[in-house]
Design an enzyme around this catalytic site. Structure first.
Site, PDB file in Angstrom:
ATOM      1  N   ASP A  39     -19.322  -0.093   2.545  1.00 59.36           N
ATOM      2  CA  ASP A  39     -17.888  -0.120   2.236  1.00 59.36           C
ATOM      3  C   ASP A  39     -17.445  -1.555   1.965  1.00 59.36           C
ATOM      4  O   ASP A  39     -18.063  -2.512   2.431  1.00 59.36           O
ATOM      5  CB  ASP A  39     -17.056   0.517   3.345  1.00 59.36           C
TER       6      ASP A  39
ATOM      7  N   GLU B 207     -10.995   1.943   4.799  1.00 62.70           N
ATOM      8  CA  GLU B 207      -9.931   1.814   5.797  1.00 62.70           C
ATOM      9  C   GLU B 207      -8.686   2.611   5.407  1.00 62.70           C
ATOM     10  O   GLU B 207      -7.755   2.740   6.192  1.00 62.70           O
ATOM     11  CB  GLU B 207      -9.564   0.330   5.982  1.00 62.70           C
TER      12      GLU B 207
END
Length: 375
Positions: free
Chosen positions: A70, A129
């Site tokens: 990520d 997130e």
């Protein structure tokens, strides 16, 4: 002075430019510049929004092994005092995604120069997130064409030492959902409360009632959490509030519990609307599926690491952490594990400072495992 490891330098470069979900333009550009500097004969690169797919062709492929990293940061003001602290105001790599990216680039570099039999697919995923990039990446034509047969990922863990990993078969991370509740009533002068519907009072009552869900509606042998992290309401001290807003999160260890918790929230919110004569709206925002590690692959991974590397494997417990990698594991067999980085401060903390030695450690043992699986 000894020269810094190139992947530690990459981590520091990326740490300077954290960006929020689907706004990782500088990050994507940096990653592409590095990827394009590698030999291109056996590598294919495709972009999706701010994400990147990187495919390395195998020598005689029978399957494709996937690896996900990520790439986004968090809206946090960094307080590390590091010489390479964030250049972006109010944004920080406080969850270690800069470490994740540098490890992935290290693995790609290794396998470009040391090809294995099977194809490899590396996924640089935006918006972990929030609002979530894993699920939409799964639904791309690129993923349909290059979909891996198995996939793995890691997440840094400040509580473990460098040279340690923590993992378990089955459920690792919880089901998670954001929670936003807006209340709208009738405001007015503080001296005439009987002419109003006070939304601060309604909001306070609602918070207290929400906490009873865990105590009285969730099996005591199961686990769930409702946290209200933010309340806003009103304008000044002598005006009764017309509006209020609650912002929070829901976390459960089972899909069934998530459904039950939401059903109870909706019933309680409806009751508050009736009781306080106000309008109430619920928004669940981003929802992440549980991270469930495929048992056989996870056990095999743990056994390989114990026997073939000097990494210490710890069997951990499940956590209430949320991770949208769970969507990928719902579609593709695989697993996620914690990588020890030994930091005094934890994830999402403004002073998080991972031990960078973990980068080289991770590149070395993960490349051994992928080579074992792909040859």
């Amino acid at each position: 002075m000894s020269k810094i490891n190139p992947f530690i330098q990459i981590r520091r470069d990326l740490h300077l430019i954290p960006e929020l979900g689907f706004k990782e333009f500088k990050t994507q550009s940096y990653l592409l510049n590095y990827l394009n500097s590698l030999p291109q004969e056996y590598i294919e690169i495709k972009t999706w929004k701010t994400g990147i797919f990187v495919r390395i062709k195998g020598l005689s492929p029978s399957k494709t092994i996937g690896y996900r990293a990520d790439i986004d940061g968090l809206p946090i003001v960094e307080e590390t005092g590091l010489p390479f602290k964030s250049n972006h105001e109010n944004e920080m790599h406080a969850c270690g995604h800069d470490m994740h990216m540098s490890i992935a680039l290290g693995l790609i570099t290794h396998f470009v120069h040391n090809r294995i039999n099977d194809n490899l697919l590396f996924i640089f995923q935006p918006a972990e997130e929030g609002p979530g990039g894993a699920e939409p990446m799964l639904n791309t034509d690129i993923m349909t064409e290059w979909k891996p047969d198995m996939i793995l990922a890691l997440h840094i863990a400040p509580e473990y030492a460098v040279g340690e990993i923590a993992v378990k078969e089955g459920l690792l991370f919880a089901n998670t959902s954001e929670l936003f509740i807006d209340l709208k009533g009738k405001g007015g002068h503080a001296a005439y409360p009987h002419h109003t519907n006070d939304m601060v009072v309604a909001a306070c009552s609602l918070v207290s009632q929400l906490q009873t869900i865990i105590a009285r509606n969730v099996d005591p042998l199961d686990s769930a959490v409702i946290t209200i992290g933010k309340i806003t309401g009103g304008t000044v001290q002598n005006i009764i509030a017309e509006n209020a807003r609650l912002e929070g999160t829901i976390r459960t260890l089972s899909v069934e519990s998530m459904k039950k918790v939401k059903k109870r929230i909706e019933a309680i919110v409806h009751g508050v609307g009736v009781g306080y004569e106000c309008e109430v709206k619920i928004d669940y925002g981003s929802m992440y599926h549980q991270v469930y590690n495929e048992e056989q692959l996870t056990r095999e991974f743990m056994e390989f690491v114990r026997k073939e590397t000097n990494i210490h494997v710890i069997k951990c417990k499940e956590a209430m952490t949320g991770e949208d990698f769970g969507y990928m594991l719902e579609e593709i067999p695989g697993f996620m594990f914690w990588l020890g980085v030994q930091s005094e401060y934890g994830l999402h903390h403004a002073k998080l400072n991972p031990n960078e030695d973990a980068i080289v450690t991770a590149i070395n043992f993960i490349s051994k495992y992928i080579s074992y699986k792909g040859n």
